[in-house]
Design a protein around this motif. Structure first.
Motif, mmCIF file in Angstrom:
data_model
loop_
_atom_site.group_PDB
_atom_site.id
_atom_site.type_symbol
_atom_site.label_atom_id
_atom_site.label_comp_id
_atom_site.label_asym_id
_atom_site.label_seq_id
_atom_site.Cartn_x
_atom_site.Cartn_y
_atom_site.Cartn_z
ATOM 1 N N LYS A 10 -25.510 77.010 92.273
ATOM 2 C CA LYS A 10 -25.427 77.801 91.046
ATOM 3 C C LYS A 10 -23.973 77.905 90.611
ATOM 4 O O LYS A 10 -23.080 78.018 91.447
ATOM 5 N N PRO A 11 -23.740 77.884 89.299
ATOM 6 C CA PRO A 11 -22.356 78.079 88.835
ATOM 7 C C PRO A 11 -21.917 79.510 89.111
ATOM 8 O O PRO A 11 -22.747 80.412 89.204
ATOM 9 N N PRO A 12 -20.609 79.719 89.261
ATOM 10 C CA PRO A 12 -20.147 81.088 89.501
ATOM 11 C C PRO A 12 -20.456 81.964 88.297
ATOM 12 O O PRO A 12 -20.535 81.471 87.172
ATOM 13 N N PRO A 13 -20.669 83.252 88.519
ATOM 14 C CA PRO A 13 -20.953 84.142 87.389
ATOM 15 C C PRO A 13 -19.760 84.187 86.443
ATOM 16 O O PRO A 13 -18.619 84.016 86.855
ATOM 17 N N ALA A 14 -20.057 84.409 85.193
ATOM 18 C CA ALA A 14 -18.989 84.511 84.205
ATOM 19 C C ALA A 14 -18.094 85.701 84.552
ATOM 20 O O ALA A 14 -18.565 86.738 84.995
ATOM 21 N N ALA A 15 -16.825 85.522 84.357
ATOM 22 C CA ALA A 15 -15.884 86.600 84.646
ATOM 23 C C ALA A 15 -16.149 87.768 83.697
ATOM 24 O O ALA A 15 -16.430 87.581 82.528
ATOM 25 N N VAL A 16 -16.079 88.946 84.235
ATOM 26 C CA VAL A 16 -16.265 90.146 83.429
ATOM 27 C C VAL A 16 -14.947 90.434 82.725
ATOM 28 O O VAL A 16 -13.904 90.506 83.363
ATOM 29 N N ARG A 17 -15.004 90.588 81.419
ATOM 30 C CA ARG A 17 -13.793 90.868 80.647
ATOM 31 C C ARG A 17 -13.492 92.355 80.727
ATOM 32 O O ARG A 17 -14.317 93.193 80.381
ATOM 33 N N MET A 18 -12.298 92.661 81.212
ATOM 34 C CA MET A 18 -11.876 94.049 81.328
ATOM 35 C C MET A 18 -11.095 94.440 80.075
ATOM 36 O O MET A 18 -10.367 93.624 79.511
ATOM 37 N N VAL A 19 -11.272 95.689 79.662
ATOM 38 C CA VAL A 19 -10.555 96.214 78.513
ATOM 39 C C VAL A 19 -9.901 97.538 78.905
ATOM 40 O O VAL A 19 -10.271 98.156 79.898
ATOM 41 N N SER A 20 -8.929 97.958 78.127
ATOM 42 C CA SER A 20 -8.283 99.251 78.340
ATOM 43 C C SER A 20 -9.027 100.301 77.542
ATOM 44 O O SER A 20 -9.214 100.156 76.335
ATOM 45 N N ALA A 21 -9.467 101.346 78.219
ATOM 46 C CA ALA A 21 -10.240 102.405 77.566
ATOM 47 C C ALA A 21 -9.514 103.741 77.719
ATOM 48 O O ALA A 21 -9.429 104.278 78.825
ATOM 49 N N PRO A 22 -8.973 104.289 76.622
ATOM 50 C CA PRO A 22 -8.396 105.627 76.703
ATOM 51 C C PRO A 22 -9.518 106.661 76.779
ATOM 52 O O PRO A 22 -10.444 106.636 75.976
ATOM 53 N N VAL A 23 -9.441 107.521 77.776
ATOM 54 C CA VAL A 23 -10.503 108.490 78.025
ATOM 55 C C VAL A 23 -9.872 109.877 78.161
ATOM 56 O O VAL A 23 -8.906 110.051 78.907
ATOM 57 N N ARG A 24 -10.416 110.864 77.453
ATOM 58 C CA ARG A 24 -9.924 112.241 77.558
ATOM 59 C C ARG A 24 -10.732 112.960 78.629
ATOM 60 O O ARG A 24 -11.937 113.129 78.513
ATOM 61 N N ILE A 25 -10.023 113.369 79.681
ATOM 62 C CA ILE A 25 -10.630 114.083 80.795
ATOM 63 C C ILE A 25 -10.447 115.585 80.549
ATOM 64 O O ILE A 25 -9.362 116.027 80.160
ATOM 65 N N ALA A 26 -11.503 116.356 80.758
ATOM 66 C CA ALA A 26 -11.505 117.779 80.405
ATOM 67 C C ALA A 26 -10.430 118.575 81.153
ATOM 68 O O ALA A 26 -9.795 119.453 80.582
ATOM 69 N N ASP A 27 -10.211 118.285 82.422
ATOM 70 C CA ASP A 27 -9.246 119.043 83.228
ATOM 71 C C ASP A 27 -7.927 118.288 83.287
ATOM 72 O O ASP A 27 -7.776 117.312 84.026
ATOM 73 N N ALA A 28 -6.946 118.755 82.515
ATOM 74 C CA ALA A 28 -5.646 118.084 82.441
ATOM 75 C C ALA A 28 -4.938 118.050 83.793
ATOM 76 O O ALA A 28 -4.252 117.078 84.119
ATOM 77 N N GLU A 29 -5.103 119.088 84.602
ATOM 78 C CA GLU A 29 -4.428 119.136 85.899
ATOM 79 C C GLU A 29 -4.950 118.047 86.840
ATOM 80 O O GLU A 29 -4.202 117.513 87.650
ATOM 81 N N THR A 30 -6.213 117.717 86.745
ATOM 82 C CA THR A 30 -6.765 116.629 87.556
ATOM 83 C C THR A 30 -6.109 115.310 87.184
ATOM 84 O O THR A 30 -5.772 114.503 88.047
ATOM 85 N N VAL A 31 -5.910 115.089 85.900
ATOM 86 C CA VAL A 31 -5.286 113.843 85.434
ATOM 87 C C VAL A 31 -3.878 113.719 85.986
ATOM 88 O O VAL A 31 -3.427 112.617 86.318
ATOM 89 N N ARG A 32 -3.153 114.830 86.132
ATOM 90 C CA ARG A 32 -1.776 114.789 86.649
ATOM 91 C C ARG A 32 -1.729 114.297 88.099
ATOM 92 O O ARG A 32 -0.677 113.891 88.575
ATOM 93 N N LEU A 33 -2.856 114.310 88.799
ATOM 94 C CA LEU A 33 -2.909 113.802 90.177
ATOM 95 C C LEU A 33 -3.027 112.283 90.229
ATOM 96 O O LEU A 33 -2.837 111.677 91.278
ATOM 97 N N LEU A 34 -3.367 111.672 89.098
ATOM 98 C CA LEU A 34 -3.637 110.233 89.065
ATOM 99 C C LEU A 34 -2.376 109.409 88.883
ATOM 100 O O LEU A 34 -1.427 109.829 88.223
#
Length: 96
Positions: free
Chosen positions: A3-27
């Motif tokens: 079988k041929p290899p599966p097609a590569a999954v195209r990744m995109v940049s997704a800006p996401v607003r997370i409800a808890d700003a303090e959690t985001v500061r840990l990332l």
């Protein structure tokens, strides 16, 4: 038959607003997170599993309890689901 290899999954940049700003500061770029949508009438649901954090923009000045932005690298279909859910639900992340 080989079988041929599966097609590569195209990744995109997704800006996401997370409800808890303090959690985001840990990332940090390179971290992996699960994104969970919480709605009042529904049980929490995982929208993205193991998404890679691409960027954590600087906090916005003057934004109160509006959460915080994080940019995730995800497949295009996942990006669409995140955008749709972000319009109607509070989004949270858990570190993987």
């Amino acid at each position: 038959m080989v079988k041929p290899p599966p097609a590569a999954v195209r990744m995109v940049s997704a800006p996401v607003r997370i409800a808890d700003a303090e959690t985001v500061r840990l990332l940090r770029p390179g971290d992996r997170v699960d994104v969970v949508a919480a709605e009042r009438a529904q049980p929490p649901r995982v929208l993205a599993a193991g998404a890679r954090v691409a960027e954590v923009p600087a906090p916005e000045k003057g934004v109160g309890d509006g959460g915080a932005l994080v940019v995730l690298s995800v497949p295009r279909d996942t990006a669409r689901a995140l955008v749709g859910a972000g319009a109607t639900a509070r989004l949270a992340v858990t570190l993987c």
